[in-house]
Each structure stands twice: as structure tokens, then as C-alpha cells.
Design an enzyme around this catalytic site. Structure first.
Site, PDB file in Angstrom:
ATOM      1  N   LEU A  24      -7.734   4.175  -3.878  1.00 25.80           N
ATOM      2  CA  LEU A  24      -6.517   3.361  -3.746  1.00 25.80           C
ATOM      3  C   LEU A  24      -6.876   2.069  -3.030  1.00 25.80           C
ATOM      4  O   LEU A  24      -7.471   2.117  -1.967  1.00 25.80           O
ATOM      5  CB  LEU A  24      -5.514   4.080  -2.826  1.00 25.80           C
ATOM      6  CG  LEU A  24      -4.603   5.176  -3.357  1.00 25.80           C
ATOM      7  CD1 LEU A  24      -3.811   5.759  -2.187  1.00 25.80           C
ATOM      8  CD2 LEU A  24      -3.645   4.616  -4.405  1.00 25.80           C
ATOM      9  N   HIS A  25      -6.542   0.935  -3.620  1.00 24.92           N
ATOM     10  CA  HIS A  25      -6.778  -0.311  -2.881  1.00 24.92           C
ATOM     11  C   HIS A  25      -5.905  -1.476  -3.312  1.00 24.92           C
ATOM     12  O   HIS A  25      -5.940  -2.533  -2.701  1.00 24.92           O
ATOM     13  CB  HIS A  25      -8.250  -0.728  -2.990  1.00 24.92           C
ATOM     14  CG  HIS A  25      -8.568  -1.360  -4.306  1.00 24.92           C
ATOM     15  ND1 HIS A  25      -8.846  -0.620  -5.421  1.00 24.92           N
ATOM     16  CD2 HIS A  25      -8.618  -2.661  -4.700  1.00 24.92           C
ATOM     17  CE1 HIS A  25      -9.071  -1.429  -6.438  1.00 24.92           C
ATOM     18  NE2 HIS A  25      -8.931  -2.670  -6.027  1.00 24.92           N
ATOM     19  N   ARG A  26      -5.110  -1.306  -4.389  1.00 23.40           N
ATOM     20  CA  ARG A  26      -4.250  -2.415  -4.839  1.00 23.40           C
ATOM     21  C   ARG A  26      -3.303  -2.836  -3.727  1.00 23.40           C
ATOM     22  O   ARG A  26      -2.612  -1.967  -3.163  1.00 23.40           O
ATOM     23  CB  ARG A  26      -3.359  -1.978  -6.001  1.00 23.40           C
ATOM     24  CG  ARG A  26      -4.043  -1.715  -7.258  1.00 23.40           C
ATOM     25  CD  ARG A  26      -4.212  -2.952  -8.098  1.00 23.40           C
ATOM     26  NE  ARG A  26      -5.493  -2.787  -8.724  1.00 23.40           N
ATOM     27  CZ  ARG A  26      -6.292  -3.755  -9.109  1.00 23.40           C
ATOM     28  NH1 ARG A  26      -5.947  -4.999  -8.956  1.00 23.40           N
ATOM     29  NH2 ARG A  26      -7.448  -3.502  -9.643  1.00 23.40           N
TER      30      ARG A  26
END
Ligand code: UD1
Length: 373
Positions: free
Chosen positions: A205-207
């Protein structure tokens, strides 16, 4: 000697430039230089990828680092302009959709240097995403638009781009995946993490749209904690996400969840060794949707849209949105063995770098050493 400059800056760039660089060297007499903007500067987000992918260290490092979008992009532009004026490249090649890409596109086109965009034509149609703005502007300014799939060609044609500038070359990232798979398979990563093939889930997850929103982030992490009750979840944590987890005080709860393995960002080969054997991948990354399609590993994309629809239409990807209940239901289904089997899209064949090298040689009027293959 005619010269190509490649721009890299952030993690998803390195696996795209390595095969192009290698093919240009093997097949043409073109000179080439790699410029690293420094957008990603942690060793685990950058250096390890050069070693893993056999990409020579960048000749020029701009050392820009983090900042607001305007600050980061503007600093890159100022430094790149100096380098381009000195080096006088005949072509600048940019990849993907990160801030380093748009910075290079703006500088290149204002200096009237030909610009090539690898991975042109992808669209999420979500203008609030920084990557979408970077894609649209870079494509608008490019002389060569190299697309990974036919849906990308269609997007560009709809935007009025002259078809003579569009070249369907395939997905260059898959070149890196296929040429690294054997090496990755030999790594002891699974053993070191105490995992069995097909006996675990990989999550990333990094958006900003997911992790910078505390409520959304808490919901998505809640799903990962739930899934970890069923099967171990390996979660390499991106620096942006780590910062948000710390700010929200969510660290202790995550660390105390049995089965949830929070680890540092992994190198290219190490990460490939875990994704290729996973039962399920849960992500909001663009590249990982493509890699799982090439590996035929089920992927749940925790976003509302994908700019890579081919991974859903042909591949093993499913876009499940960001509602925790819906994601949980989809994950349970896959873990129970009910998932779609994908195929590998056309031209994701490991030879995209060669097609790009030959195209650059033709564009610059230089002979290729080997026939187009
Ligand atoms: C960038 C790209 C995104 C890509 C992602 C892959 C843009 C607009 N976004 O997002 O498309 O999917 O890279 O990782 O270009 N940080 C570190 N160490 C690093 C790099 C970043 O600690 O080596 C931290 C910094 O605090 C920084 C934050 O992470 O402020 C975000 O980094 P940034 O490069 O701005 O964007 P990403 O979120 O990584």
C-alpha cells in the site's frame, strides 16, 4: 555518436529502464547516459535495484530528494536543464508516471530535444491522482509514444495524438521479470520468512489517495489484519506508508497481529521471489498489477480504478475498490480457491527492450546490429 539520456528517479522506473539500456548496448552503436533524479534516495528504494537488475550505476545523480510536488518537480527541472545543455542528447527517454518523468518531459520539450515516453497511453481518468497528471502531460509532449497494450493506443487516439507517433511495443517491465525469475527462485526468502509456497498473501500500500487518508488507511490495514487470521500476510512497508502508520499510532496494533509480517521495502529479486509464490497479492500499486498478470497470481487491487485495464480483461487482476467489507469478501473468495485464471497479454514477451532499442536506432538514423526480432 548519437546519444540517448534515460531518466530514473523512483522505484518503479528501474525495472523499466534496465532492459532498454541493455538492449541499446547490445544492438546499437548509440551512446547512453542514465540520470537519477534522487526522487527515491533510500538504499532499499533505489540502490538495491541497480544491483538486482544489472543496471550500471547512474552516470549523473541530481540528489533532489523529497518535497512538495512543485518543489520536487521544479528542483529536478533546474538541474536537468543544466545537464541537457551540457550533454546535448539526441533523444531523452522517460518511463512511467512519476514526478521525475514529468520534470524531464517539460525540460526536454522546451529545449526542443526529441522525447520518448515508455508506457504511454495509460489512463485512470482520475485527475486527482498526481500520476494521471504526469501521464497526460508527458504523452502530450512526447515525439515517440511507446505503449504496452492496445487500450493505451486507443486512449491516445481519442486524445487526438497522431497515430504515426504511437508504437505498440509491449510491456518492458515484463522483460525484467522474465530475465530475473530464475535468480529470484533461488533466493531463500520464503524459508527466511517461515513461509510455504502458495501459503501466504503479499500486501503493499502506498498510493497517497489510500495512505494519506487516515480513515481509509485504518480500514485497509484492518482488512490485512483480518486476512492474516486466515493466512500469513507479508507486508513490505513503503516509506510514505510507514510515516502515516506512525503518525496515526497504528504501529503497535499491526506489530501485535500474529500472521501479519511487516517488513522493510524489499529489493527487486527478493520481492519477485515472494510475489511469484503467493496465493494472493493485495495492492494499490500499478506495476504489481502487471507483474501478477505475467505470473498468473491472483491480484486484488484496492483502488476504485485501474489505468491498466488489460490486467483485468486478460490477466489475473480484480479491482475491488477501497471498501473494507468488499475487499474482505473478495480475499475470502480467493483464499477459498475461487479466482479467475488469467492469460499473459500480447507482447508481454520479454523482448520489449529490444523493440525499443531498434525503434530508437531507426528514429535516430543509426543501424542496428541485429535484425528486428
Ligand atoms: C512515487 C510516485 C508513485 C510511485 C511510487 C513508488 C510520484 C508522484 N509518485 O510515490 O507513482 O508508485 O513513487 O514508490 O512521483 N521517502 C523516503 N525514502 C525514499 C523515498 C521517499 O523516506 O527513498 C518518503 C519521503 O518522506 C517522501 C515520501 O516517502 O516524502 C513520498 O515520496 P515521493 O517520491 O514523493 O512519492 P511516493 O509516494 O514514493
Amino acid at each position: 555518436m548519437k546519444k540517448v539520456i534515460h531518466i530514473v528517479g523512483a522505484r518503479p522506473n528501474f525495472m523499466k529502464v534496465a532492459p532498454i539500456h541493455r538492449a541499446i548496448k547490445a544492438r546499437t552503436s548509440l551512446g547512453q547516459l542514465v540520470i537519477h533524479t534522487g526522487q527515491h534516495y533510500d538504499a532499499k528504494m533505489s540502490d538495491v535495484f541497480f544491483a538486482d537488475l544489472g543496471l550500471p550505476p547512474p552516470e549523473i545523480h541530481l540528489g533532489i530528494g523529497s518535497g512538495s510536488h512543485a518543489e520536487q518537480t521544479a528542483k529536478m527541472m533546474v538541474e536537468m536543464e543544466k545537464v541537457f545543455l551540457k550533454e546535448k542528447p539526441d533523444l531523452v527517454s522517460v518511463v512511467g508516471d512519476v514526478n521525475s518523468t514529468i520534470a524531464a518531459a517539460l525540460v526536454t520539450s522546451k529545449l526542443a530535444i526529441p522525447l520518448s515516453h515508455v508506457e504511454a497511453g495509460l489512463r485512470s481518468f482520475e485527475r486527482h491522482q498526481p500520476e494521471e497528471i504526469n501521464r497526460v502531460v508527458t504523452d502530450r509532449l512526447s515525439d515517440l509514444l511507446l505503449t504496452p497494450s492496445r487500450d493505451a493506443d486507443a486512449n491516445l487516439l481519442k486524445e487526438g495524438i497522431d497515430p504515426k507517433h504511437i508504437h505498440l511495443v509491449g510491456n518492458v517491465m515484463i522483460d525484467s521479470l522474465l530475465s530475473s525469475k530464475e535468480k529470484a527462485d533461488q533466493l531463500p526468502t520464503l524459508k527466511n520468512l517461515g513461509l510455504e509456497p502458495k501459503g501466504y498473501v503479499v500486501a503493499t500500500l502506498h498510493r497517497p489517495s489510500n495512505v494519506d487518508n487516515p480513515k481509509l488507511l485504518a480500514g485497509l490495514l484492518g482488512v490485512l489484519m483480518d486476512v492474516a487470521k486466515e493466512l500469513p500476510v507479508v507486508f513490505p512497508v513503503h516509506p510514505r506508508t510507514r510515516k502515516m502508520i506512525a503518525e496515526q499510532g497504528l504501529g503497535p496494533k499491526l506489530e501485535q497481529t500474529p500472521g501479519l509480517k511487516l517488513v522493510d521495502p524489499m529489493g527487486y529479486l527478493e520481492f519477485l521471489s515472494v510475489t511469484s509464490q503467493a496465493k494472493l497479492v493485495m495492492t494499490d500499486s500499478g506495476g504489481l498489477q502487471e507483474e501478477t498478470t505475467a505470473l498468473n497470481v491472483p491480484c486484488l487491487t484496492m483502488r476504485e480504478q485501474t489505468e491498466r485495464p488489460i490486467t483485468v480483461e486478460v490477466g489475473s487482476n480484480e479491482v475491488v475498490g477501497t471498501d473494507p467489507a468488499r475487499i474482505r469478501e473478495a480475499a475470502n473468495r480467493v483464499l477459498a480457491g475461487d479466482f479467475k485464471k488469467g492469460r499473459v497479454p500480447e507482447l508481454w514477451d520479454g523482448r520489449t527492450g529490444e523493440r525499443i532499442a531498434d525503434l530508437y536506432a531507426r528514429f535516430l538514423g543509426v543501424e542496428t546490429k541485429r535484425a528486428f526480432g
